[in-house]
Write a protein that holds these residues in place. Structure first.
Motif, mmCIF file in Angstrom:
data_model
loop_
_atom_site.group_PDB
_atom_site.id
_atom_site.type_symbol
_atom_site.label_atom_id
_atom_site.label_comp_id
_atom_site.label_asym_id
_atom_site.label_seq_id
_atom_site.Cartn_x
_atom_site.Cartn_y
_atom_site.Cartn_z
ATOM 1 N N ASP A 155 35.217 70.363 -15.864
ATOM 2 C CA ASP A 155 34.878 71.371 -14.993
ATOM 3 C C ASP A 155 35.893 71.444 -14.279
ATOM 4 O O ASP A 155 36.226 72.778 -13.870
ATOM 5 N N TRP B 236 25.569 69.791 -18.601
ATOM 6 C CA TRP B 236 24.949 69.722 -17.331
ATOM 7 C C TRP B 236 24.082 68.788 -17.389
ATOM 8 O O TRP B 236 23.843 67.949 -16.384
ATOM 9 N N ASP C 233 18.554 71.023 -7.848
ATOM 10 C CA ASP C 233 18.406 71.247 -9.286
ATOM 11 C C ASP C 233 16.747 71.140 -9.387
ATOM 12 O O ASP C 233 16.298 72.438 -10.097
ATOM 13 N N GLN D 244 25.320 65.066 -17.483
ATOM 14 C CA GLN D 244 25.855 64.680 -16.390
ATOM 15 C C GLN D 244 24.880 64.118 -15.296
ATOM 16 O O GLN D 244 25.211 63.331 -14.567
ATOM 17 N N ARG D 245 23.553 64.984 -15.422
ATOM 18 C CA ARG D 245 22.715 64.393 -14.592
ATOM 19 C C ARG D 245 22.174 63.245 -14.734
ATOM 20 O O ARG D 245 21.686 62.220 -13.987
ATOM 21 N N LEU E 92 24.458 73.682 -21.332
ATOM 22 C CA LEU E 92 23.245 73.100 -20.988
ATOM 23 C C LEU E 92 23.545 71.548 -21.194
ATOM 24 O O LEU E 92 22.882 70.565 -20.340
#
Lengths: 108, 126
Positions: free
Chosen positions: A69, A7, B93, A10-11, A4
């Motif tokens: 990834d 993730w 998302d 990265q965002r 998480l």
């Protein structure tokens, strides 16, 4: 860095880079540096240098998660995977230090 | 379950069609990977442009001669594509545009936006 946290980072880094680039391009368009002195002067402005350093830090995090990834998906041999991951990490760290060196030299 | 030996096997590359969303996903990876490999080049150019008057002129010359300009425009396209596809993933998302139809439409929108953006860049650098 995994799961998480990766993730999310990265965002978050993507959002910072996207907003930064829109501002940076806008700034370049309204106050275009015409020569070396103006260009150097622009980058040497503390908030420009700082936001650019933050941009590259975000880029390194973002690239690390993305490349990691891709390597995990396509490189299955454990030794080769470790090698490629290490090389990626090393290359990204060198890039980060390089940018830091450039920006510190400009600010001097 | 009865086994039907005559079922069609679609392994012919001419017959297999990836949905546009899959193409976009691949392109997002491809452009990301390409941008990663271009990073040292970009940092090198930044370094050179800030080192000296000559370095600055060198970078400007490199960037604005036809070959350099073409490469820049291709890189701008990679970037624009990665950028817009990234925004699409951020929206997905948060549950915007998840269903099949909406995600297909947004995929085409990303492709179109990338092309429009790169045309704008080309016009500005011209």
């Amino acid at each position: 860095m995994a799961g998480l946290r990766a993730w999310l980072l990265q965002r978050l880094s993507a959002m910072y880079m996207g907003i930064y680039l829109l501002f940076f391009i806008f700034y370049l368009l309204i106050d275009t540096p015409r020569n070396y002195t103006e260009w150097r002067g622009m980058i040497a402005t503390p908030w420009v240098a700082l936001s650019m350093m933050l941009f590259f830090v975000s880029l390194l995090i973002h690239a690390w998660v993305g490349i990691r990834d891709v390597i995990i998906d396509y490189v299955h041999n454990p030794a080769l995977r470790l090698f490629k991951l290490s090389m990626t990490g090393l290359a990204l760290m060198v890039c980060g230090l390089w940018v830091l060196d450039i920006l510190l030299a400009v600010m001097k | 379950m009865k086994h039907n030996d005559k079922r069609p096997v679609f392994l012919s590359l001419a017959k297999i069609h990836l949905p546009v969303t899959a193409v976009l996903s691949l392109a997002h990876r491809g452009t990301g990977l390409a941008l990663f490999f271009l990073l040292p080049v970009a940092i090198y150019l930044l370094d050179l442009s800030l080192q000296s008057q000559q370095g600055f002129s060198q970078v400007r010359q490199l960037m604005f001669q036809p070959v350099g300009l073409s490469i820049m425009i291709i890189i701008a396209w990679f970037f624009a594509h990665h950028f817009f596809a990234g925004i699409r993933y951020l929206l997905i998302d948060v549950d915007i545009g998840v269903d099949a139809k909406a995600s297909r439409h947004s995929a085409w929108l990303v492709i179109a936006s990338g092309i429009v953006a790169v045309l704008l860049v080309a016009l500005m650098l011209r």
